[in-house]
Design a protein around this motif. Structure first.
Motif, PDB file in Angstrom:
ATOM      1  N   TYR A  94      46.583  25.018  22.731  1.00  0.00           N
ATOM      2  CA  TYR A  94      46.690  23.561  22.859  1.00  0.00           C
ATOM      3  C   TYR A  94      46.250  23.096  24.245  1.00  0.00           C
ATOM      4  N   THR A  95      46.783  23.728  25.302  1.00  0.00           N
ATOM      5  CA  THR A  95      46.403  23.297  26.652  1.00  0.00           C
ATOM      6  C   THR A  95      44.928  23.601  26.914  1.00  0.00           C
ATOM      7  N   CYS A  96      44.408  24.700  26.306  1.00  0.00           N
ATOM      8  CA  CYS A  96      42.984  24.997  26.454  1.00  0.00           C
ATOM      9  C   CYS A  96      42.149  23.877  25.833  1.00  0.00           C
ATOM     10  N   PHE A 108      47.913  25.946  33.037  1.00  0.00           N
ATOM     11  CA  PHE A 108      48.881  26.142  31.947  1.00  0.00           C
ATOM     12  C   PHE A 108      48.375  27.214  30.981  1.00  0.00           C
ATOM     13  N   THR A 109      47.091  27.115  30.613  1.00  0.00           N
ATOM     14  CA  THR A 109      46.520  28.076  29.668  1.00  0.00           C
ATOM     15  C   THR A 109      46.642  29.487  30.208  1.00  0.00           C
ATOM     16  N   MET A 111      54.327  31.547  20.142  1.00  0.00           N
ATOM     17  CA  MET A 111      54.387  30.204  20.717  1.00  0.00           C
ATOM     18  C   MET A 111      53.558  30.131  22.012  1.00  0.00           C
ATOM     19  N   CYS A 112      53.609  31.202  22.832  1.00  0.00           N
ATOM     20  CA  CYS A 112      52.789  31.236  24.051  1.00  0.00           C
ATOM     21  C   CYS A 112      51.321  31.031  23.692  1.00  0.00           C
ATOM     22  N   LEU A 113      50.853  31.790  22.686  1.00  0.00           N
ATOM     23  CA  LEU A 113      49.436  31.682  22.334  1.00  0.00           C
ATOM     24  C   LEU A 113      49.111  30.313  21.768  1.00  0.00           C
ATOM     25  N   LEU A 114      50.010  29.789  20.918  1.00  0.00           N
ATOM     26  CA  LEU A 114      49.753  28.485  20.305  1.00  0.00           C
ATOM     27  C   LEU A 114      49.639  27.408  21.381  1.00  0.00           C
TER      28      LEU A 114
END
Lengths: 124, 208
Positions: B85-87, B108-109, B78-81
């Motif tokens: 998204y924020t990236c 955030f990223t 979930m962290c990577l996902l």
């Protein structure tokens, strides 16, 4: 880009055009689909929802679905003319990845099945 | 339509494929970086193949189901996902010339990527403490090589992200910086694709 006034313009190399390739909506849709696929993968692997021998197949299918979601929604790999070269390169890359992984698995599985273990310490 | 118009239309649509003049730099840069990413996928395919053929060779040591903690793997995923998204949203704000929003999304990223690395690092340390380090068995060698290479990529991605933030602050969102940002976001999203493979092959199939 397809407007009649844009079609005839000559482009100098390096001239930027500001074509937004993405939107908030596409990223959010991608995130939602990716989370869905991830949760589905965990559910498939941890429950008896799928017939047990079919679980690996289900996981691979879900992984490919999620990779597709990432390519389209996050990497914006679409069907537009600007993307043709990217798609061709991707299909070549996928071919190499497929050959390396399935080729290795195939060869080693064959060796495991056909060659007698010689070392005493062999784990099998 | 005259013949000339038809020609013009067809070459305009074939831009970047020889007709209608050269493609914009942005497209060419993204293509070049995409080739690099594909070569990275090929590198990982070797590591995936090694893991696939060695995952049963535990040499009497601990196996996957005894070592993997799927709860923290889920959190890592979930962290990577969400960092992907924020990236993406950061790249979007940069494209729209909103440096303030870009910096927020970049933060955030970075935090989500660092959280991923922290969880992975604690898992690795716990495994080594339990005597399940990379030298224990062929399975663990392959595991640490594959997952560790992905972690090394995430680490370099974080360094690159910090560098990009410094560039945006120092130079502003000029076209060259925007193209570098484009490459960074491609890199970050590609790491997520690799992680899907790691998650499926190593953790979900291995923890059964």
């Amino acid at each position: 880009m397809n407007g009649p006034d844009r079609i005839f313009d000559d482009r100098t190399p390096g001239v930027e055009e500001n074509e937004p390739s993405a939107s908030f909506l596409s990223y959010t849709a991608g995130l939602a689909l990716a989370i869905l696929a991830t949760i589905a993968s965990f559910v498939v692997s941890q429950t008896n929802l799928l017939w047990a021998p079919g679980v690996p197949v289900g996981l691979v299918v879900l992984a490919f679905a999620q990779i597709g979601v990432h390519l389209v929604f996050f990497l914006h790999l679409g069907s537009g003319p600007d993307n043709t070269n990217n798609i061709i390169a991707l299909s070549f890359g996928l071919l190499i990845v497929f050959l390396v992984i399935t080729g290795s698995a195939w060869i080693i599985a064959n060796l495991n099945a056909n060659v007698m273990p010689t070392a005493v310490q062999s784990s099998h | 339509m005259t013949v000339a118009t038809i020609e013009a239309v067809s070459t305009a649509l074939a831009r970047g494929r020889g007709g209608g003049g050269p493609a914009p730099t942005r497209i060419v840069v993204a293509y070049g970086f995409w080739i690099f990413l594909l070569s990275d996928f090929v590198l990982f395919s070797g590591l995936f193949a090694a893991y696939a053929v060695l995952s049963d060779q535990t040499a009497g040591g601990p196996s996957g189901p005894e070592l993997f903690n799927l709860r923290s793997v889920f959190i890592e995923t979930m962290c990577l996902l969400f960092s992907s998204y924020t990236c993406g949203l950061g790249a979007l704000s940069a494209e729209r010339r909103q440096p303030g929003r870009f910096l927020i999304f970049a933060a955030f990223t970075f935090v989500l990527g660092a959280a991923f690395l922290f969880i992975e690092g604690t898992e690795f340390a716990a495994m080594v403490r339990k005597g399940a380090g990379p030298s224990r068995s062929a399975f663990l060698s392959a595991f640490f090589t594959l997952v560790g290479t992905h972690g090394a990529h995430v680490t370099s991605g974080l360094i690159w992200l910090a560098y990009m933030v410094a560039q945006v602050v120092a130079k502003g969102l000029r076209p060259r910086v925007l193209r570098r940002l484009l490459c960074f976001s491609l890199f970050w999203h590609a790491l997520d694709i690799i992680w899907i493979g790691v998650l499926t092959l190593v953790y979900l199939m291995g923890a059964r």
